[in-house]
Design an enzyme around this catalytic site. Structure first.
Site, short mmCIF file in Angstrom:
data_model
loop_
_atom_site.label_atom_id
_atom_site.label_comp_id
_atom_site.label_asym_id
_atom_site.label_seq_id
_atom_site.Cartn_x
_atom_site.Cartn_y
_atom_site.Cartn_z
N CYS A 95 0.81 -1.22 0.00
CA CYS A 95 0.00 0.00 0.00
C CYS A 95 0.84 1.27 0.00
CB CYS A 95 -0.94 -0.01 1.19
SG CYS A 95 -1.97 -1.47 1.21
N THR A 96 2.14 1.15 0.24
CA THR A 96 2.97 2.35 0.20
C THR A 96 3.88 2.35 -1.02
OG1 THR A 96 4.66 1.27 1.52
CG2 THR A 96 3.07 2.62 2.69
#
Lengths: 382, 134
Positions: free
Chosen positions: A324-325
């Site tokens: 997600c990053t």
């Protein structure tokens, strides 16, 4: 505030900043000029070379070539090394957990006709030495293995790797960006032909990095120009960063023993306390790991949420290998290579300690992590 | 006027991430919608209570990143008190707009809340249809 992301960026040591300031303000000459201001800069450059050479046990200072970044040093070693020594063979090797700045130059070599093999690692991130032995062959011109991994902290058995690489193949490049200055490195004793290290990891400014090139190893420049750095890295030398990197290397060599003992104690306390949290696991090797490195995964919650919560609620900065990053929305290749499932890799949290951290930080961080995990688990749908 | 690039999440996203509204599961819910996949890093559940075609209670649970939590929280705020038909009109874009924007990369992967809401309404309607049959 507790800063726990020294793997991604470090503050410049105030003692190093003094040196940097001097070469920015007063002794700003171009080292290629012959008047005294230029000679002062040339002296600073060569002194920095001596200090960096000492940190890693290089045979002579002339084995050190300065570049702007570790990425550039890796490119010079791999692309420059493979192309220059193509006669030795067109097979190159790296590991499944090496840095993207090693993997991508290797992929570029693939496009230029080189064959790339990837050595697997075990669940701790240690290179599978038997597999490496089967992979490396007579036409393996270059093998590149990270000294220690910046995401899981695992330190590789470089000396053994060197023996395997040299038994059948040719040169060994080691990306020591995460390890240099933190643990002792001796390029000669460990049988390393090429080694990358970076200024910022030594608490120096960005804009300087170095490649150690063993005497006799030939490289092709990747950046042709005015012929600075023995023709291997053209471009006017970034004296303030290089001089500061030299000073940072000197300080690291002097203080490493004491500092790594101090950080190991902090790290072990952090790991012990955080593993007491339910459904929390260590990533990487429990003992064979960098003194400043503690990395975990938490079940049923996601790393970006943990990072955001620790930052905004508790003023603690950490890293994560969660998809997600990342720009690709893929989990870290390192976490997948050590056998984590995608949903497990999502819960990754990486804490890297540094000079500013103290004993007092540990209970603060542990309490914040406990609260964060509790809060996010109260929301989770898993 | 020069457009300012948005760095990181908007204040509104951070507010909903830090103080999520309507967390949990509606007791004896009339409809439940689950979307996403833990493999992709997002799993979202929305549960609703419906009285006279109006959503009187709505709650969410989310495994996911900051924007997954914020969008879920936001969708519960948008849907509460709305009729089912009105709630079905709520789009992913509406959720993002109400949150003062999401980073482009997050628009698809973690903006599942409207889908979960729609699924919960579908679930409610299917249950109602079954009841009517029997």
């Amino acid at each position: 505030m507790v800063y726990l992301d020294h793997a991604s960026s470090r503050p410049v040591d105030p003692r190093v900043l003094v040196v940097a300031g001097r070469y920015l303000r007063e002794d700003f000459g171009n080292p290629s000029t012959l008047y005294s201001r230029g000679l002062t800069a040339r002296t600073a450059l060569e002194e920095a070379r001596v200090k960096v050479a000492r940190l890693i046990g290089a045979e002579t200072p002339s084995c050190i070539v300065f570049t702007a970044t570790a990425t550039e040093a890796n490119n010079l070693a791999l692309v420059g090394g493979a192309l220059r020594n193509r006669k030795m063979g067109t097979h190159v090797v790296t590991s499944a957990i090496d840095h993207i700045s090693v993997i991508n130059p290797m992929k570029q070599l693939q496009k230029q006709g080189f064959e790339l093999s990837i050595a697997p690692v075990n669940s701790y991130g240690i290179i599978d030495l038997d597999a490496l032995g089967r992979i490396v062959r007579a036409d393996t011109v270059l093998s590149s293995i990270n000294y220690a991994n910046d995401e899981i902290g695992t330190i590789e058995p470089i000396h053994e790797i060197s023996e395997i690489v040299h038994e059948n193949g040719n040169y060994l490049h080691v990306n020591a960006t995460a390890a240099a200055g933190t643990i002792p490195i001796d390029v000669q004793a460990e049988g390393i032909d090429l080694l990358t290290l970076s200024s910022n990891e030594l608490y120096g400014p960005r804009g300087a990095a170095a490649l150690y090139i063993k005497k006799g190893v030939r490289l092709q420049p990747v950046l042709p120009g005015g012929g600075q750095e023995r023709g291997l890295r053209s471009g006017t030398e970034n004296i303030f960063s290089v001089a500061a990197m030299g000073e940072a290397a000197r300080l690291a060599a002097e203080e490493m023993h004491h500092e790594s003992r101090r950080l190991t104690a902090l790290r072990d306390a952090l790991i012990r306390e955080i593993l007491a949290i339910e459904d929390a696991y260590l990533t990487g090797h429990p003992a064979q790991r960098l003194p400043n490195h503690a990395s975990f995964r938490f079940g049923r919650i996601e790393g970006e949420s943990i990072l955001l919560n620790l930052d905004t609620v508790h003023d603690i900065q950490v890293a994560t290998g969660s998809a997600c990053t990342s720009q690709t929305l893929e989990p870290s290749h390192v976490l997948l290579a050590i056998g984590l499932k995608h949903e497990e890799a999502h819960g990754s949290v990486v804490m890297t300690l540094g000079r500013s951290n103290t004993d007092a930080d540990i209970p603060v961080v542990v309490d914040a992590v406990e609260k964060t995990v509790q809060r996010l688990r109260a929301i989770t749908a898993l | 006027m020069e457009e300012k690039p948005q760095i990181g999440y908007s204040k509104k996203v951070m507010d909903h991430f830090l103080n999520p509204r309507n967390v949990g599961e509606v007791e004896d819910a009339d409809g439940i919608g689950i979307v996403g996949n833990p493999v992709c890093g997002d799993l979202m559940q929305v549960s609703i209570r419906v009285e006279d075609e109006i959503i009187t209670e709505i709650k969410f649970k989310t495994f996911g990143c900051g924007s997954a939590i914020a969008t879920a929280s936001m969708v519960t705020e948008l849907a509460e008190g709305k009729s089912l038909d009105e709630a079905l009109e709520i789009t992913r874009q509406d959720v993002a707009d109400e949150l003062e924007g999401l980073p482009p990369i997050k628009m698809h992967c973690s903006n599942l809340a409207a889908d979960a809401l729609h699924k919960a309404i579908e679930d409610y309607r299917q249950k109602q249809a079954k009841k009517a049959e029997s």
